[in-house]
Design an enzyme around this catalytic site. Structure first.
Site, PDB file in Angstrom:
ATOM      1  N   TYR A 142       0.834  -1.153   0.131  1.00 23.09           N
ATOM      2  CA  TYR A 142       0.104   0.083   0.218  1.00 23.09           C
ATOM      3  C   TYR A 142       0.618   1.587  -0.307  1.00 23.09           C
ATOM      4  O   TYR A 142       0.439   2.172  -0.220  1.00 23.09           O
ATOM      5  CB  TYR A 142      -0.542   0.035   1.265  1.00 23.09           C
ATOM      6  CG  TYR A 142      -2.505  -0.914   0.604  1.00 23.09           C
ATOM      7  CD1 TYR A 142      -2.148  -1.959   0.771  1.00 23.09           C
ATOM      8  CD2 TYR A 142      -3.155   0.116   1.892  1.00 23.09           C
ATOM      9  CE1 TYR A 142      -2.976  -2.414   0.669  1.00 23.09           C
ATOM     10  CE2 TYR A 142      -4.526  -1.326   1.428  1.00 23.09           C
ATOM     11  CZ  TYR A 142      -4.626  -1.987   1.111  1.00 23.09           C
ATOM     12  OH  TYR A 142      -6.350  -2.908   0.740  1.00 23.09           O
ATOM     13  N   LYS A 189       3.254 -14.929   2.304  1.00 24.39           N
ATOM     14  CA  LYS A 189       3.267 -16.450   1.084  1.00 24.39           C
ATOM     15  C   LYS A 189       4.648 -16.482   1.498  1.00 24.39           C
ATOM     16  O   LYS A 189       5.663 -16.070   0.256  1.00 24.39           O
ATOM     17  CB  LYS A 189       2.497 -15.594   0.166  1.00 24.39           C
ATOM     18  CG  LYS A 189       2.501 -16.240  -1.132  1.00 24.39           C
ATOM     19  CD  LYS A 189       1.019 -17.145  -0.928  1.00 24.39           C
ATOM     20  CE  LYS A 189       1.341 -17.799  -2.312  1.00 24.39           C
ATOM     21  NZ  LYS A 189       0.306 -19.063  -2.518  1.00 24.39           N
TER      22      LYS A 189
HETATM   23  C1  IPM Z   1     -10.428  -0.653   4.269  1.00 19.40           C
HETATM   24  C2  IPM Z   1     -10.754  -0.658   2.878  1.00 19.40           C
HETATM   25  C3  IPM Z   1      -9.257   0.189   2.593  1.00 19.40           C
HETATM   26  C4  IPM Z   1      -8.226  -0.739   2.757  1.00 19.40           C
HETATM   27  C5  IPM Z   1      -9.669   0.831   1.123  1.00 19.40           C
HETATM   28  C6  IPM Z   1     -10.974   1.870   1.790  1.00 19.40           C
HETATM   29  C7  IPM Z   1      -8.208   1.677   1.034  1.00 19.40           C
HETATM   30  O1  IPM Z   1     -10.709  -1.959   2.633  1.00 19.40           O
HETATM   31  O2  IPM Z   1     -10.661  -0.246   5.867  1.00 19.40           O
HETATM   32  O3  IPM Z   1      -9.910  -2.615   4.967  1.00 19.40           O
HETATM   33  O4  IPM Z   1      -7.982  -1.464   1.870  1.00 19.40           O
HETATM   34  O5  IPM Z   1      -7.315  -0.478   3.612  1.00 19.40           O
END
Ligand code: IPM
Ligand code: MG
Length: 361
Positions: A142, A189
């Site tokens: 992320y 994984k």
């Molecule tokens: C969560 C959501 C978020 C994430 C999105 C909206 C960015 O899916 O809080 O799980 O992926 O973290």
């Protein structure tokens, strides 16, 4: 005790449910002699409308100087076609990264009163489900390097973890396991990914500190299967940002009570971020239809983890339990009993549900 809470109502049903959680917090405050001050933070789609960006620095600063943050929900179709830098989801990532809340706790609990809504067979569920997912929240794919080639024909995202980023999550997983059923499963994984191999190495290096916890490892594909095949084998799951995102949706769904699930994101002593797991449900926003219980339960987590107010947190959870025992339901948790509930007057809206909890505190 006197504390400052930043409120991020956000979009869709966010403001509806946060309002009820604030009523609950105020009731707890007056019963136990505390004072909570609130500051409203504009983030998400509403911030795009107001400021042209999902999380202006001043709004993040309000969160950073608070003692804890309670968020409703962000996002909605109105903003779905904006470039990714401007989407409401960026506010979430900005808050998580900016507040350095590296650990996301997502308890997936089956409420016995809502057992009907659980999609798994009785023999699989037994006397209930109670799994805690500890998801790494501010690193991995992320937050890693990403890009798209100039010709638009290739694109990449990078999963990268450092030893210390892994260690703090795994230790938190062990510590929660010690307070629960003493089982920790690290999901990765490691048959393919170097980063996952590092997760295992770090876990092996700290496990001696928790001799009372039974440690296991599962690959993500197997873990997602085991979660529906035999969910009761799990107590605490610790995993990376993306695997945790996926597994926590699956775990919440098998409890059948997605409208009931709260979450906490914690860092190293700074303010925590608390929010329901569900989304902004724009179709029912402002209609007094949303279920406020997940946000009310998030407020309970806030009192427990950020303020150390265990008794107060418990009172909220017990009150929610009583309201459910008495048979009150919002539409989302009514299941097949909609007509019965309507005729008995136990089908309630957002405000009534909030009030029922308040009255039981
Ligand atoms: C969560 C959501 C978020 C994430 C999105 C909206 C960015 O899916 O809080 O799980 O992926 O973290
Ligand atoms: Mg998710």
């Amino acid at each position: 005790m006197e504390k400052n809470i930043a409120l991020i109502p956000g979009d869709g049903i966010g403001p509806d449910v946060v309002a009820e959680a604030v009523n609950v917090l105020n009731t707890v405050a007056s019963k136990f002699g505390h004072k909570f001050n609130y500051e409203t933070v504009t983030a998400g789609g509403c911030a795009i409308d107001k400021f042209g960006k999902p999380l202006p620095q001043e709004e993040l600063d309000k969160c950073l100087k608070s003692d804890a943050v309670l968020l409703g929900a962000v996002g909605g179709p109105k903003w779905d076609n904006l470039p990714s830098e401007l989407r409401p989801e960026k506010a979430l990532l900005g808050l998580r990264g900016g507040m350095k809340v590296f650990a996301n706790l997502r308890p997936a609990v089956m409420w016995k009163q809502l057992k009907d809504a659980c999609p798994l067979k009785d023999e699989i569920v037994g006397d209930g489900l109670n799994i805690l997912i500890v998801r790494e929240l501010i690193s991995g794919i992320y937050f890693g390097d990403r890009g798209t080639a100039a010709d638009g024909k290739s694109a990449w995202d990078t999963e990268k973890y450092t030893w210390s980023e892994i260690e703090r999550i795994v230790r938190m997983g062990f510590e929660f396991a010690q307070k629960r059923q003493k089982r920790l499963c690290v999901v990765d994984k490691a048959n393919i990914l170097n980063s996952s191999q590092l997760w295992r190495k770090v876990t092996e290096s700290v496990k001696e500190d928790y001799p009372d916890v039974a440690l296991s490892y599962l690959y993500i594909d197997n873990a997602s299967m085991q979660l529906v095949r035999n969910p009761r084998q799990f107590d605490v799951i610790a995993t990376s940002n993306m695997f945790g995102d996926i597994l926590s949706d699956e775990a919440s769904q098998i409890t059948g009570s997605i409208g009931m699930l709260a979450s906490a994101s914690l860092g190293d002593g700074g303010p925590g971020l608390y929010e329901p797991i569900h989304g902004s449900a724009p179709d029912i926003a402002g209609k007094n239809l949303a279920n406020p219980l997940a946000t009310i339960l998030s407020a309970a987590m806030l009192l427990r983890y950020s303020f150390g107010l265990e008794k107060e947190a418990k009172v909220i959870e017990d009150s929610v339990n009583s309201v459910l025992d008495e048979g009150y339901r919002t539409g989302d948790i009514a299941g097949s009993h909609l007509d019965e509930l309507k005729s008995s007057g136990k089908l309630v809206g957002t405000k009534e549900m909030g009030k029922l909890v308040v009255e039981r505190i």
